[in-house]
Design a protein around this motif. Structure first.
Motif, short mmCIF file in Angstrom:
data_model
loop_
_atom_site.label_atom_id
_atom_site.label_comp_id
_atom_site.label_asym_id
_atom_site.label_seq_id
_atom_site.Cartn_x
_atom_site.Cartn_y
_atom_site.Cartn_z
N UNK A 408 13.85 18.05 64.96
CA UNK A 408 13.94 18.88 63.84
C UNK A 408 13.30 17.56 62.13
N UNK A 409 12.50 18.10 61.98
CA UNK A 409 11.87 17.42 60.34
C UNK A 409 13.43 17.15 59.33
N UNK A 410 13.16 16.27 59.24
CA UNK A 410 14.77 16.53 57.85
C UNK A 410 14.09 17.32 56.49
N UNK A 411 13.84 18.64 56.84
CA UNK A 411 13.71 19.66 55.83
C UNK A 411 14.44 20.56 56.35
N UNK A 412 14.10 21.62 54.88
CA UNK A 412 15.22 22.77 55.64
C UNK A 412 14.26 23.52 56.52
N UNK A 413 14.61 25.08 57.21
CA UNK A 413 14.03 25.84 58.75
C UNK A 413 13.09 26.51 58.62
N UNK A 414 12.61 26.89 56.71
CA UNK A 414 11.11 26.87 56.77
C UNK A 414 10.11 26.01 57.25
N UNK A 415 10.46 24.51 56.53
CA UNK A 415 9.84 23.29 56.64
C UNK A 415 9.57 23.66 58.39
N UNK A 416 10.57 23.40 59.22
CA UNK A 416 10.58 23.25 60.73
C UNK A 416 9.37 24.78 61.32
N UNK A 417 9.96 25.57 60.84
CA UNK A 417 9.41 27.27 61.73
C UNK A 417 7.76 26.61 61.16
N UNK A 418 7.00 26.26 59.99
CA UNK A 418 5.24 25.91 59.90
C UNK A 418 5.02 24.91 60.56
N UNK A 419 5.89 23.65 60.41
CA UNK A 419 5.89 22.72 61.27
C UNK A 419 5.55 23.09 62.79
#
Ligand SMILES: *Cc1c(COP(=O)(O)O)cnc(C)c1O
Length: 473
Positions: A408-419
């Motif tokens: 995962x990206x070291x960021x929240x779930x929303x950022x990973x969903x968007x990624x």
């Protein structure tokens, strides 16, 4: 269609498939059209007069292919791979052309005997415990899917747990199935079909580090059920869970099952193929405890769906659980006891000659070719994981013993969903997701036969570029 018409049309169809494979990379991996697009492009009624095969091929190009997710695309990294290959398609074509039914030995002896020998070959190839070979009390059979293998194992386990009474009386007690919280959904489905209900499945907690089933928790659940008067019937351990490819400790789980006399089924649907490589066989430690085992050559072993390889240590228990003999199937060969009737090893009566595609695959690639395929997937996944490890913007979410990388990206779930949404929207790659310890996690599963370093590197470049956009917000 006469044989000569078939010959001409058949050549055109084989050419069409070869062209599809040769141009696959230029297509978007997934379609972008809204639901209903394919259906709306099809006529509302069937053709009144027959049409040439060329007309069907034209509509395949115009309507069907644009509406496909291309599972054989080199940029397909979703779910688990669903390999096919030239030899597999050709073997399946022969099976379709022969059109035989292999429900009994007597209905087509070669269909049964080739399958038995091939399953023994596969058992050698994976170095499975000798108890699974047909030369002893065990044996293998091709099921359509790992889901069916789990169902059949559950039915045999109920037969054993009920002392044989389940066959006649159905479920008259509270039988229980056990698997980890990461066990496949097909285990619960099998329990429902078998009459245990979803409540009959105990989801055993996993170790938070490895995502593997905790044997101590399994033992505690079994003892609690026994104390309550329930009957533990089956434990399903997983080698290579669907979420993260965690490997349950089969030897420790097997020791618990042996102690309580519980059927152990080992589900290695995806990762079982890895055992063709000696250096990956550690994943199968403890398999000598298993009463049944399965893996899907249709996932990672170059054999097209449907081909699940399923073995039992005692074929007698399985056959006793499933056999029903109507008068119209009685025959001298079955009564002699000298033959295998695979109808008693599965849910349906009828069965295709599926061993042919496996035979074509094994003979075309040989042991070395199959090992090379697995090793390539493992190496490509390791290459991708190295990129993740070396980049502060990303983190690995689980170990990657096979060809799946969870990250995962070291960021929240929303950022990973968007990624994930953004990189899939490019049409160049297709990845899917899971949750690890509650957190949204991306999965990159390598395994499409055409995938090379270039494709994995392209996925990485897309991820990095998109990550920069997201982190700069
Ligand atoms: C894919 C998968 C299954 C289901 O496979 P089918 O052959 O499609 O039924 C079952 N168990 C595990 C661990 C899987 O990864």
């Amino acid at each position: 269609m006469t044989p000569d018409e078939f010959r001409r049309a058949g050549h055109a169809v084989v050419d069409w498939i070869a062209d599809y494979w040769a141009t696959l990379e230029q297509r978007p991996v997934t379609p972008a059209d809204p639901p209903g697009t394919v259906a709306a492009a099809l006529p509302a009624t069937p053709p009144t007069a027959g049409e040439p095969v060329e007309a069907v091929l034209a509509d395949l190009d115009a309507i069907v292919v644009p509406g496909l997710t291309h599972w054989q695309h080199p940029g397909f990294f979703g779910y688990f791979p669903a390999n096919t290959s030239g030899p597999s398609v050709l073997g399946d074509l022969v099976s379709s052309g022969l059109g035989v039914q292999g429900m009994l030995w007597a209905t087509s002896p070669a269909c049964t005997e080739l399958e038995t020998v091939l399953m023994d070959w596969l058992a050698q190839l994976l170095d499975l415990p000798s108890r699974f070979r047909s030369t002893g009390a065990g044996g293998g059979v091709i099921q359509d899917s790992a889901s069916s293998a789990t169902l059949v194992a559950t039915l045999a386990a109920l037969h054993r747990a009920s002392g044989g009474r389940w066959r006649e009386t159905g479920i008259d007690r509270r039988y229980r199935a056990y698997t980890s919280t990461h066990g496949h959904s097909s285990i619960e489905k099998a329990a429902r079909i078998a009459g245990l209900g979803s409540d009959g499945v105990r989801a055993i907690e996993v170790d938070p580090e490895t995502q593997a089933l905790r044997p101590a928790a399994l033992r505690a659940a079994i003892e609690a059920d026994l104390a309550a008067g329930d009957v533990p019937a089956i434990v399903v351990a997983t080698i290579g869970t669907t979420s993260t490819t965690a490997v349950d400790p089969v030897a420790e789980i097997g020791a618990v099952c042996a102690e309580y006399g519980i059927w152990l089924h080992v589900d290695a649907a995806y990762a079982g193929a890895a055992a063709v490589c000696p250096e990956l066989r550690w994943s199968h430690n403890g398999l000598e405890y298993a009463d049944s085992y399965c893996f899907d050559p249709h996932k990672w072993l170059l054999t097209g769906f449907d081909c699940d390889a399923f073995w039992v240590a005692d074929r007698g228990e399985l056959v006793e659980a499933l056999t029903v003999l109507p008068e119209f199937l009685r025959n001298a060969a079955s009564e002699s006891g000298a033959v295998i009737d695979y109808r008693d090893w599965q849910v349906p009566l009828g069965r295709r000659f599926r061993a042919l595609k496996l035979w074509f695959v094994l003979r075309w690639y040989g042991v070395e070719g199959l090992r090379a395929h697995i090793r390539s997937g493992v190496a490509l996944a390791a290459r991708f994981a190295d990129r993740i490890r070396a980049d502060d913007r990303f983190e690995l979410a689980a170990a990657h013993p096979f060809s799946l990388v969870c990250f995962r990206l070291c960021a929240d779930d929303d950022a990973n969903t968007e990624l994930l949404t953004r990189i899939n929207r490019t049409g160049r790659v297709h990845l899917t997701h899971t949750r690890v310890a509650g957190r949204y996690t991306l999965r990159l599963a390598v395994g499409s036969p055409q995938t090379t370093e270039r494709h994995v590197d392209e996925a990485w470049t897309l991820l990095v570029d998109t990550a920069d956009e997201l982190l700069a917000r």
